[in-house]
Design an enzyme around this catalytic site. Structure first.
Site, mmCIF file in Angstrom:
data_model
loop_
_atom_site.group_PDB
_atom_site.id
_atom_site.type_symbol
_atom_site.label_atom_id
_atom_site.label_comp_id
_atom_site.label_asym_id
_atom_site.label_seq_id
_atom_site.Cartn_x
_atom_site.Cartn_y
_atom_site.Cartn_z
ATOM 1 N N GLN A 35 44.199 19.641 47.314
ATOM 2 C CA GLN A 35 44.169 20.812 46.942
ATOM 3 C C GLN A 35 45.340 21.556 46.512
ATOM 4 O OE1 GLN A 35 39.922 22.208 48.539
ATOM 5 N NE2 GLN A 35 40.791 20.321 50.070
ATOM 6 N N ASN A 36 46.032 21.633 47.601
ATOM 7 C CA ASN A 36 47.245 22.599 47.504
ATOM 8 C C ASN A 36 48.777 22.968 46.506
ATOM 9 O OD1 ASN A 36 46.693 22.719 50.171
ATOM 10 N ND2 ASN A 36 48.147 21.692 51.282
ATOM 11 N N HIS B 228 44.221 20.514 42.365
ATOM 12 C CA HIS B 228 44.509 22.132 42.045
ATOM 13 C C HIS B 228 45.659 22.852 41.344
ATOM 14 C CE1 HIS B 228 40.761 22.995 44.852
ATOM 15 N NE2 HIS B 228 39.949 22.643 43.651
HETATM 16 C C1 BJW Z 1 44.027 24.497 59.368
HETATM 17 C C2 BJW Z 1 45.574 24.260 60.050
HETATM 18 C C3 BJW Z 1 46.632 24.405 60.926
HETATM 19 C C4 BJW Z 1 45.268 26.322 59.577
HETATM 20 N N1 BJW Z 1 46.432 22.525 61.583
HETATM 21 N N2 BJW Z 1 44.281 22.957 60.575
HETATM 22 C C5 BJW Z 1 27.949 25.486 43.673
HETATM 23 C C6 BJW Z 1 28.087 24.048 44.370
HETATM 24 C C7 BJW Z 1 29.252 23.320 43.415
HETATM 25 C C8 BJW Z 1 30.259 23.918 43.171
HETATM 26 C C9 BJW Z 1 30.080 25.305 42.726
HETATM 27 C C10 BJW Z 1 29.257 25.877 44.047
HETATM 28 N N3 BJW Z 1 29.392 27.108 42.775
HETATM 29 C C11 BJW Z 1 30.245 27.258 42.018
HETATM 30 C C12 BJW Z 1 30.599 26.544 42.101
HETATM 31 C C13 BJW Z 1 31.932 25.876 41.480
HETATM 32 C C14 BJW Z 1 33.524 26.683 42.613
HETATM 33 C C15 BJW Z 1 32.910 26.814 44.158
HETATM 34 O O1 BJW Z 1 33.404 25.937 44.320
HETATM 35 N N4 BJW Z 1 32.670 27.756 44.631
HETATM 36 C C16 BJW Z 1 32.309 28.058 45.871
HETATM 37 C C17 BJW Z 1 32.828 29.964 46.277
HETATM 38 C C18 BJW Z 1 31.180 27.881 46.203
HETATM 39 N N5 BJW Z 1 34.359 25.260 42.215
HETATM 40 C C19 BJW Z 1 34.974 25.353 41.492
HETATM 41 O O2 BJW Z 1 35.345 26.985 40.254
HETATM 42 C C20 BJW Z 1 36.130 24.897 40.593
HETATM 43 N N6 BJW Z 1 36.025 23.432 39.899
HETATM 44 C C21 BJW Z 1 34.228 23.139 38.933
HETATM 45 O O3 BJW Z 1 33.677 23.296 39.994
HETATM 46 O O4 BJW Z 1 34.274 22.100 38.141
HETATM 47 C C22 BJW Z 1 33.410 22.241 37.773
HETATM 48 C C23 BJW Z 1 33.320 20.475 37.837
HETATM 49 C C24 BJW Z 1 31.804 19.814 37.915
HETATM 50 C C25 BJW Z 1 31.382 18.668 38.864
HETATM 51 C C26 BJW Z 1 32.672 18.107 38.897
HETATM 52 C C27 BJW Z 1 33.821 18.705 38.936
HETATM 53 C C28 BJW Z 1 33.990 19.505 38.633
HETATM 54 C C29 BJW Z 1 37.469 24.670 41.013
HETATM 55 C C30 BJW Z 1 37.975 25.429 42.142
HETATM 56 C C31 BJW Z 1 39.100 25.531 41.867
HETATM 57 C C32 BJW Z 1 40.263 26.455 43.154
HETATM 58 N N7 BJW Z 1 40.444 27.273 43.174
HETATM 59 C C33 BJW Z 1 41.196 27.533 44.054
HETATM 60 C C34 BJW Z 1 43.021 28.626 43.398
HETATM 61 C C35 BJW Z 1 43.858 27.432 43.098
HETATM 62 C C36 BJW Z 1 45.171 28.190 42.540
HETATM 63 C C37 BJW Z 1 45.853 28.573 44.219
HETATM 64 O O5 BJW Z 1 46.557 28.235 45.559
HETATM 65 O O6 BJW Z 1 46.194 29.877 43.920
HETATM 66 O O7 BJW Z 1 42.265 26.708 44.765
HETATM 67 S S1 BJW Z 1 40.662 28.389 44.889
HETATM 68 C C38 BJW Z 1 41.267 28.025 46.882
HETATM 69 O O8 BJW Z 1 40.375 27.124 47.943
HETATM 70 C C39 BJW Z 1 42.390 26.792 46.549
HETATM 71 C C40 BJW Z 1 42.461 25.331 48.163
HETATM 72 O O9 BJW Z 1 42.457 24.296 47.128
HETATM 73 C C41 BJW Z 1 41.328 26.256 47.810
HETATM 74 C C42 BJW Z 1 40.431 25.513 48.390
HETATM 75 O O10 BJW Z 1 40.880 25.935 49.800
HETATM 76 P P1 BJW Z 1 41.545 25.404 51.331
HETATM 77 O O11 BJW Z 1 42.460 23.925 51.245
HETATM 78 O O12 BJW Z 1 40.029 24.639 52.374
HETATM 79 O O13 BJW Z 1 41.768 26.492 52.358
HETATM 80 P P2 BJW Z 1 40.931 27.643 53.291
HETATM 81 O O14 BJW Z 1 41.888 28.623 54.184
HETATM 82 O O15 BJW Z 1 39.680 27.581 53.045
HETATM 83 O O16 BJW Z 1 40.407 27.019 54.296
HETATM 84 C C43 BJW Z 1 41.858 26.685 55.502
HETATM 85 C C44 BJW Z 1 41.476 25.613 56.562
HETATM 86 O O17 BJW Z 1 42.661 24.946 57.494
HETATM 87 C C45 BJW Z 1 40.717 25.786 57.657
HETATM 88 O O18 BJW Z 1 39.299 25.185 57.807
HETATM 89 C C46 BJW Z 1 41.185 26.244 58.734
HETATM 90 O O19 BJW Z 1 40.167 25.325 60.248
HETATM 91 C C47 BJW Z 1 42.467 24.895 58.564
HETATM 92 N N8 BJW Z 1 43.564 25.541 59.292
HETATM 93 N N9 BJW Z 1 45.556 26.277 60.435
HETATM 94 C C48 BJW Z 1 44.513 22.430 60.763
HETATM 95 N N10 BJW Z 1 47.130 24.625 61.720
#
Ligand code: BJW
Length: 236
Positions: A91-92, A109
């Protein structure tokens, strides 16, 4: 389990945290410094493109000051040595998997070092800034945006990912909070298809209950340990 034949690995911001890249949702993380609606939605970009271009220009430039850590390097070692099928989905938007040695990475992403032209829709490798509205290398229109997937947009290569999830026998999730779909749902897809599901994370993710096993700790320790386990099983 015995030696897996087909592995899907999903990584998130946690794998790059020890390289010095901020995660999104931890204390002091990117979403405490910026409003998601402003910098990670198409609507935010339409409202204030300069703010968004600057946010991604800064993050792209910051890549020059970070390096891959042992977790990225271990996954590259696995790619080279594992004889079965392996799909690494991240996702990075950083390039630390590639710089750690992984040759085949699916950036669902998008990527900081890529530009998406809003005029001709072509994606081009990009290393500089976008704030001064440089022309698209393909059509010359000054209409570039960061090639990243914002909320409400479709992530890249979902068909390929779902096909791999349906046929893998091991799914491993590393350093992701499980807060963002569709990636957060991969564990359920893989589990429904019969895969063993393993989570490696600093703390339990939101979907932790769907995994068969959770190992808690820093990625730089857990990932190399797990990779050695898989490769030593292959050598038996
Ligand atoms: C460690 C550590 C160490 C720390 N060692 N671990 C309800 C149900 C389903 C979907 C939705 C819903 N409501 C809304 C939606 C849609 C929405 C969504 O999910 N919203 C949520 C808020 C609920 N999603 C979308 O809109 C996506 N598109 C979509 O759904 O299209 C329709 C579709 C339909 C059907 C099939 C397919 C598609 C698009 C999502 C786009 C996300 N974009 C971002 C920004 C990207 C650009 C940028 O970088 O700026 O992506 S948001 C951000 O979050 C980024 C990341 O990739 C993503 C995930 O974050 P991640 O990587 O999990 O980071 P953190 O910070 O949350 O967590 C870090 C973790 O690491 C923690 O657990 C720590 O503990 C751990 N950690 N240090 C190991 N040393």
């Amino acid at each position: 389990m015995g030696q897996p034949r087909s592995i899907v690995i999903l990584t998130g911001a946690g794998i790059s945290a020890e390289s010095g890249i901020d995660t999104f949702r931890s204390a002091g993380g990117l979403w405490e410094q910026h409003r998601v609606e402003d910098v990670a939605t198409p609507e935010g970009f339409a409202r204030n493109p300069n703010l968004v271009l600057n946010f991604y220009d800064m993050r792209r430039a910051a890549l020059a000051n970070v390096a891959p850590n042992p977790a990225h390097e271990a996954l590259a070692r696995l790619e080279r040595a594992f004889a079965g099928e392996l799909l690494l989905v991240t996702q990075n938007v950083d390039d630390l998997h590639e710089r750690g040695g992984s040759a085949r990475v699916l950036h669902m992403h998008g990527e900081l070092k890529s530009a998406l032209c809003t005029a001709c829709e072509m994606r081009s490798p990009w290393h500089g800034s976008m704030i001064d509205r440089p022309p698209c290398p393909v059509c010359r229109a000054p209409m570039l945006r960061p090639d990243v997937v914002w909320f409400g947009e479709m992530p890249y290569e979902m068909g390929r990912i779902y096909r791999a999830l349906e046929s893998c026998d091991l799914f491993v999730s590393i350093g992701t909070s499980g807060a963002v779909y569709p990636a957060a749902g991969f564990v359920q897809e893989a589990r429904a298809a019969g895969a063993r599901c393993l989570e490696l994370n600093l703390e339990r993710s939101e979907g932790s209950r769907f995994f068969h096993e959770t190992r808690l700790g820093p990625a730089s320790v857990l990932v190399p340990e797990w990779v050695e386990e898989v490769l030593s099983r292959a050598a038996e």
